[in-house]
Design an enzyme around this catalytic site. Structure first.
Site, PDB file in Angstrom:
ATOM      1  NE  ARG A   1      -0.117  -0.454  -5.562  1.00  0.00           N
ATOM      2  CZ  ARG A   1      -0.150   0.498  -6.494  1.00  0.00           C
ATOM      3  NH1 ARG A   1       0.198   1.737  -6.177  1.00  0.00           N
ATOM      4  NH2 ARG A   1      -0.545   0.220  -7.715  1.00  0.00           N
TER       5      ARG A   1
ATOM      6  CB  SER B   1      -5.866  -8.312  -6.507  1.00  0.00           C
ATOM      7  OG  SER B   1      -4.983  -7.521  -5.748  1.00  0.00           O
TER       8      SER B   1
ATOM      9  CE  LYS C   1      -3.626  -2.200 -10.108  1.00  0.00           C
ATOM     10  NZ  LYS C   1      -3.636  -3.517  -9.439  1.00  0.00           N
TER      11      LYS C   1
END
Length: 212
Positions: A42, A111, A140
């Site tokens: 990521r 997701s 996040k």
């Protein structure tokens, strides 16, 4: 790569901001040696060339140990380095388009925060669901939260595996027992730890207690 549900048991998502003297490939290797079963790269702040370089370096490590390796969001990088697949969000490209770019033998994760999103993801051809955030997470900050009840409903509503994500650590992972998940996905619980290998092993042993 055909997705084995067991590979989702301890799904590690990289975050270079936590690393000190280690390189990202070194940290990934420590996580794998500690028992990480799946790696996602990521990178939100790298340009394409640097992302591509980093992805190739991490893939060399995951290939060495035969660990599934996917790229977060960037389908072009995944295609360029022949990663095992991608993980995408609700606002990213459609799964059909991603399949056309990567091929039908690649892993695609999506997701989801609702049962409806999860069911649609499966119908569209996703290989697994990342459901969360389950707990509050500093990784996040804009993540929607998913209750334990909704997590269970998602697991019951789809036949593809579901991975719980968001704020999961050694201190709360046992709370996820009997939810129906195939595994947990973590960032700081692995990559923010001083001893990544030992932290991963401890988390793996705890996760095995809730997922048979």
């Amino acid at each position: 790569m055909k997705l084995d549900n067991k590979a989702l048991l301890l799904y590690a998502i990289t975050d270079r901001t936590w690393l000190k003297e280690k390189t990202l490939p070194e940290a990934v290797e420590e996580a794998i040696l500690g028992g990480a079963t799946f790696i996602q790269l990521r990178e939100k702040n790298l340009d394409y060339e640097e992302f591509l370089k980093t992805a190739g370096e991490v893939k060399a490590v995951t290939d060495k140990y035969n660990i599934p390796f996917v790229i977060n969001d960037n389908v072009d990088v995944a295609a360029s380095i022949d990663a095992d697949g991608v993980h995408i969000g609700q606002s990213d490209e459609e799964i059909k388009t991603v399949r056309e770019k990567l091929g039908f033998n690649k892993i695609i994760g999506l997701s989801a925060v609702t049962v409806e999103e999860a069911v649609k993801a499966e119908q569209s051809g996703a290989d697994y669901i990342g459901a969360g955030a389950i707990f509050n997470t500093s990784t996040k900050l804009d993540a929607d939260t998913v209750s334990f009840e909704t997590l269970k409903e998602i697991c019951d509503a789809v036949s593809i595996p579901v991975v719980a994500i968001g704020g999961i650590s050694k201190d709360n992972v046992l709370e996820l027992i009997d939810t129906g998940i195939a595994g947990i996905s973590v960032v700081s619980a692995i990559f923010a730890q001083d001893n990544i290998k030992n932290a991963t092993l401890e988390l793996l042993n705890l996760t095995k207690q809730i997922i048979k």
